[in-house]
Design a protein around this motif. Structure first.
Motif, PDB file in Angstrom:
ATOM      1  N   VAL A 205     -28.718 -23.322   1.546  1.00 18.21           N
ATOM      2  CA  VAL A 205     -28.518 -24.862   1.111  1.00 18.21           C
ATOM      3  C   VAL A 205     -28.247 -24.903  -0.292  1.00 18.21           C
ATOM      4  N   PHE A 206     -27.125 -25.318  -0.742  1.00 24.28           N
ATOM      5  CA  PHE A 206     -26.607 -25.568  -2.194  1.00 24.28           C
ATOM      6  C   PHE A 206     -27.163 -27.063  -2.724  1.00 24.28           C
ATOM      7  N   GLN A 207     -27.924 -26.996  -3.607  1.00 27.15           N
ATOM      8  CA  GLN A 207     -28.632 -28.298  -4.046  1.00 27.15           C
ATOM      9  C   GLN A 207     -28.087 -28.514  -5.456  1.00 27.15           C
ATOM     10  N   ILE A 280     -40.694 -23.626  -4.115  1.00 27.09           N
ATOM     11  CA  ILE A 280     -39.616 -24.386  -3.372  1.00 27.09           C
ATOM     12  C   ILE A 280     -40.223 -25.857  -3.563  1.00 27.09           C
ATOM     13  N   VAL A 281     -41.320 -26.316  -3.365  1.00 30.52           N
ATOM     14  CA  VAL A 281     -41.640 -27.585  -3.565  1.00 30.52           C
ATOM     15  C   VAL A 281     -41.356 -28.100  -5.072  1.00 30.52           C
ATOM     16  N   VAL A 313     -30.811 -23.016  -2.621  1.00 34.86           N
ATOM     17  CA  VAL A 313     -30.061 -22.562  -3.498  1.00 34.86           C
ATOM     18  C   VAL A 313     -29.900 -23.634  -4.701  1.00 34.86           C
ATOM     19  N   THR A 314     -30.532 -23.428  -6.008  1.00 38.82           N
ATOM     20  CA  THR A 314     -30.110 -24.413  -6.994  1.00 38.82           C
ATOM     21  C   THR A 314     -29.361 -23.803  -8.269  1.00 38.82           C
ATOM     22  N   VAL A 325     -19.736 -16.905  -1.453  1.00 42.95           N
ATOM     23  CA  VAL A 325     -19.975 -17.882  -2.559  1.00 42.95           C
ATOM     24  C   VAL A 325     -20.800 -17.233  -3.582  1.00 42.95           C
ATOM     25  N   VAL A 326     -20.292 -17.693  -4.685  1.00 40.63           N
ATOM     26  CA  VAL A 326     -20.812 -16.942  -5.992  1.00 40.63           C
ATOM     27  C   VAL A 326     -21.788 -18.023  -6.753  1.00 40.63           C
ATOM     28  N   THR A 327     -22.903 -17.837  -7.124  1.00 41.34           N
ATOM     29  CA  THR A 327     -23.651 -18.807  -8.107  1.00 41.34           C
ATOM     30  C   THR A 327     -23.643 -18.217  -9.533  1.00 41.34           C
TER      31      THR A 327
END
Ligand code: NAP
Length: 526
Positions: A205-207, A280-281, A313-314, A325-327
């Motif tokens: 999940v990309f946030q 994560i929180v 994923v942030t 996909v690449v970050t």
């Protein structure tokens, strides 16, 4: 209503674009006001607008159904407080049939041009399929959020796997055993992410920006409650009223961000309560004031991040390759599918860009809105006579039902049509000073609200101007739209011959050749 307006050259008294909740409401209220000469031009082959299009798993309204329905067409049978999309869609279909609207609707008619002809005082409207209609009044019921946005990530077009937007859900896609990337964490994503997480092998999940999410006070209505609502419409209305008042209170922390702090603390506690891993929180906890972006409701989104197959994923997405996909941290994640929960075009200048609208003197609406969309009460625009917008600029709500606003607007438009008849006017045109004063008031009320507290959202355009939201209680908007202040408009009468006289400057900004004297004491200079 009085005698029909004089518009012998027009095919219809009113043309409405769009057969979603707003366009249909307009159509119903026209019929109830005794105006049967209208057409609804709808690009799709069925009614329903956003509730026909958005069918992703978990799709539901985050406004209570007894409130997210027409006040004049209550439904005692809502299965739960927040009904799923299918029930809302079925409700729209039922209203369409019960009010016998289908004979007024032309499906497959995507309007691409509307030009005002000041001579006869009518709108010449053209659909992409080449058909044309003329109408005395032109109502835009296109809705604000219907053009899907794609993320601006290089390489998306090269991806070899499955890609679809949340509003174009591929129900044939088999999630089982697949690794999926979901981009975006807005109202749509937080509804489908918990639904697909148990089905996929891996979900990333990309946030980009964490949303504030509160628990959704949802539950099924019991058989007894539904029976009581059926037996007693009064009780149902009382329930609706109670929901309305409760929602309305939510405007207080929006208008005064200091009041938002306790709510923010509660929301932060809720994240801790739901998510096991403190790291994560932290990443799920927003860094802006609650309410600056739309506050979302969910009972199962945060818990999804306790699943071993789900990753938050942030890091920013920097590239999309054929199968991955690449970050920004250089990590490449192989994926089979990408879901775009990346929202919709919210600026009217962009979502109306396929529709050319020309008002007095051939002036283009998008040129008129060069510095930002604006409309008097979100409904009328100077230089665009007899044109009315539904859910226009600054009439969205973050705290209550949009249908309340739509019904207010529809009531206002019907009053305008009545006045046009009473005054035997060819057209009405909002005065520029009235529009300017209204905008100044809006800007003043938007100052120091939570929306100016420093977040980036689709409520605002690039320069920070809020173009989407009504700042304040929705009942104040209802009060403002209850009656038309006739002196805020220039009323141009039907005259057999052209008589050039002094006229409201803004009525004919380009001095078109059809100048007529104003009448009824309301058409003088501004
Ligand atoms: P949205 O709220 O605009 O959310 C779009 C999401 O995509 C945001 O999280 C945005 O991040 C993210 N995003 C956009 N471009 C991105 C990029 N290049 N990289 C990473 N992330 C990107 O859209 P939506 O969820 O479709 O909802 C649309 C509207 O409908 C909202 O007002 C929503 O509340 C409403 N809605 C209502 C209901 C209802 O029940 N009434 C249900 C669903 C949706 P940023 O925040 O950083 O921009």
């Amino acid at each position: 209503m009085g005698a029909p307006a004089r518009h012998s050259e027009a095919d219809f008294e009113v043309a409405i674009v769009g057969a979603g909740f707003s366009g249909l409401c307009m159509a119903i209220k026209l019929k109830q006001a005794g105006i049967d000469s209208f057409v609804v031009l709808e690009k799709a082959e069925e009614v329903g607008g956003t509730w026909r299009v958005n069918t992703y798993p978990g799709c539901a309204c985050d406004v209570q159904s007894h409130l997210y329905s027409y006040s004049f067409d209550g439904n005692p049978n809502w299965s739960r407080k927040f009904a799923p999309w299918k029930e809302i869609y079925d409700y729209i279909l039922r209203c369409t049939d019960e009010h016998e609207l289908r004979r007024h609707i032309r499906f497959g008619h995507e309007v691409d041009q509307a030009v005002f002809d000041a001579g006869p005082g009518l709108w010449r409207i053209r659909a992409k399929n080449g058909s044309t209609v003329t109408a005395h009044a032109f109502v835009l019921g296109t809705g604000p959020l219907h053009v899907p946005l794609s993320p601006n990530v290089p390489g998306l077009e090269t991806f070899q796997g499955k890609v679809f937007h949340s509003s174009q859900w591929d129900h044939d896609f088999e999630f089982e055993g697949k690794t999926v990337a979901s981009i975006g964490t807005g109202g749509s994503a937080i509804q489908y992410v918990p639904e697909i997480a148990p089905r996929v092998k891996h979900l990333h999940v990309f946030q980009r920006t964490a949303p504030w999410i509160l628990p959704k006070p949802d539950r099924e209505y019991t058989k007894v409650e539904k029976l009581l609502f059926r037996l007693s419409p009064k009780l149902r209305k009382l329930h609706r009223g109670w929901l309305y008042v409760r929602n309305e209170l939510r405007v207080l922390p929006i208008m005064n961000p200091r009041l938002a702090r306790p709510l923010e603390k509660l929301a932060a506690l809720y994240i801790k309560h739901c998510v096991d891993d403190p790291a994560i929180v932290e990443r799920l906890t927003p860094d802006y004031t609650i309410g600056c972006k739309r506050v979302l409701l969910s009972n199962n989104y945060y818990q999804t991040f306790n699943r071993p197959n789900v990753e938050l994923v942030t890091d920013a997405l920097t590239e999309i390759k054929e199968n991955s996909v690449v970050t920004s941290d250089g990590v490449e994640r192989p994926v089979d599918a990408i879901i775009l929960g990346t929202g919709f075009e919210a600026d009217p200048r962009n979502y109306l860009d396929k529709l050319t609208i020309k008002g007095l003197g051939g002036r283009d609406l998008l040129t008129r809105w060069e510095h930002g969309a604006e409309a008097y009460l979100g409904i009328t625009v100077a230089g665009f006579p007899n044109m009315f917008e539904l859910v226009g600029p600054n009439t969205g709500l973050g705290h209550n039902s949009l249908l309340f606003m739509i019904e207010s607007q529809v009531h206002y438009i019907v009053q305008c049509l009545k006045l046009l008849r009473e005054k035997k006017a060819k057209y009405m045109n909002v005065r520029t000073p009235a529009l300017r004063r209204y905008n100044e008031e809006l800007e003043q009320r938007l100052e120091n609200t939570v929306w100016t507290s420093g977040c980036k959202s689709w409520y605002t355009q690039e320069d920070g101007k809020n173009i989407a939201i009504w700042p304040g209680f929705s009942f104040r908007y209802r009060a403002r739209t209850r009656r038309v202040e006739a002196d805020h408009y220039v009323w141009t009468p039907h005259l057999e011959r052209t008589t050039v006289q002094s006229h409201g400057r803004d009525a004919h900004p380009h001095r078109d050749q059809h100048r007529r004297p104003a009448f009824g004491g309301v058409g003088g200079a501004d």
